[in-house]
Write an enzyme that holds these catalytic residues in place. Sequence first.
Site, PDB file in Angstrom:
ATOM      1  N   CYS A 173      73.872  37.262  49.597  1.00 42.14           N
ATOM      2  CA  CYS A 173      72.511  37.610  49.182  1.00 42.14           C
ATOM      3  C   CYS A 173      72.125  38.767  50.085  1.00 42.14           C
ATOM      4  CB  CYS A 173      71.529  36.456  49.349  1.00 42.14           C
ATOM      5  SG  CYS A 173      69.847  37.002  48.985  1.00 42.14           S
ATOM      6  N   CYS A 188      68.238  38.274  51.433  1.00 45.58           N
ATOM      7  CA  CYS A 188      67.819  37.191  52.338  1.00 45.58           C
ATOM      8  C   CYS A 188      68.917  36.148  52.428  1.00 45.58           C
ATOM      9  CB  CYS A 188      66.489  36.608  51.895  1.00 45.58           C
ATOM     10  SG  CYS A 188      66.357  36.307  50.120  1.00 45.58           S
ATOM     11  N   SER A 189      68.734  35.002  51.809  1.00 44.18           N
ATOM     12  CA  SER A 189      69.724  33.939  51.969  1.00 44.18           C
ATOM     13  C   SER A 189      69.802  33.059  50.730  1.00 44.18           C
ATOM     14  CB  SER A 189      69.384  33.092  53.192  1.00 44.18           C
ATOM     15  OG  SER A 189      68.068  32.567  53.052  1.00 44.18           O
ATOM     16  N   CYS A 190      69.563  33.640  49.542  1.00 42.66           N
ATOM     17  CA  CYS A 190      69.646  32.869  48.304  1.00 42.66           C
ATOM     18  C   CYS A 190      71.012  32.190  48.226  1.00 42.66           C
ATOM     19  CB  CYS A 190      69.435  33.779  47.094  1.00 42.66           C
ATOM     20  SG  CYS A 190      67.779  34.514  47.067  1.00 42.66           S
TER      21      CYS A 190
HETATM   22 FE    FE Z   1      67.949  36.085  48.605  1.00 44.47          FE
END
Ligand code: FE
Length: 202
Positions: free
Chosen positions: A107, A110-112
């Site tokens: 991602c 971010c951190s999906c």
């Molecule tokens: Fe994300």
Amino acid sequence: MPHDHSEPHSLLPSDPELRARALETILVQKGLVDPAALSALIDTYQNEIGPQNGAQVVARSWLDPAFKARLLADATSAIAELGFEGRQGEHMVAVENTPEMHNMVVCTLCSCYPWPVLGIPPAWYKSDEYRARAVKEPRAVLAEFGVALLAGQKVRVWDSSAEVRYLVLPMRPAGSEGLNEAALAALVSRNAMIGTALAGTA
Ligand code: FE
């Protein structure tokens, strides 16, 4: 809707954990969040939901061609057949590794991450370094993770988004022909389903 990739990551909080705690305190104080419910939610994601779910999906796909076809056609529905569904997994896409193509997930914003099948993302997945380098130099990143690509194998990097989450189906290891679903699942690590590892040896 795609991410806004122009947002500078340097403006993100330097200490997300501290900010999360501050937010939790405020929400609890204002009566917006029940601390017990919050604890139960955290416990669920730490102990009940994790890569073992995704590993079961992968093992099933290795054993059941009809399931694999459904998984590649509509991963959300196929994964739900095994009882794995919920937040951050509403729009799943399964991508299959082959001798011609290795898939890897990032991602960039971010951190999906697909929570129902992989649980909570590891720290490195959320790092600025991985998010930047996975798209710029995926082969170098894979080499650092110890992934040996096959000769001529291409690499495809999938950028997760708020809408779509990916699950990599690693190639079934040689020598695993006689194994049952549980034994096969034990060969599938979290990283193998992100694409930063291969399935283990039988
Ligand atoms: Fe994300």
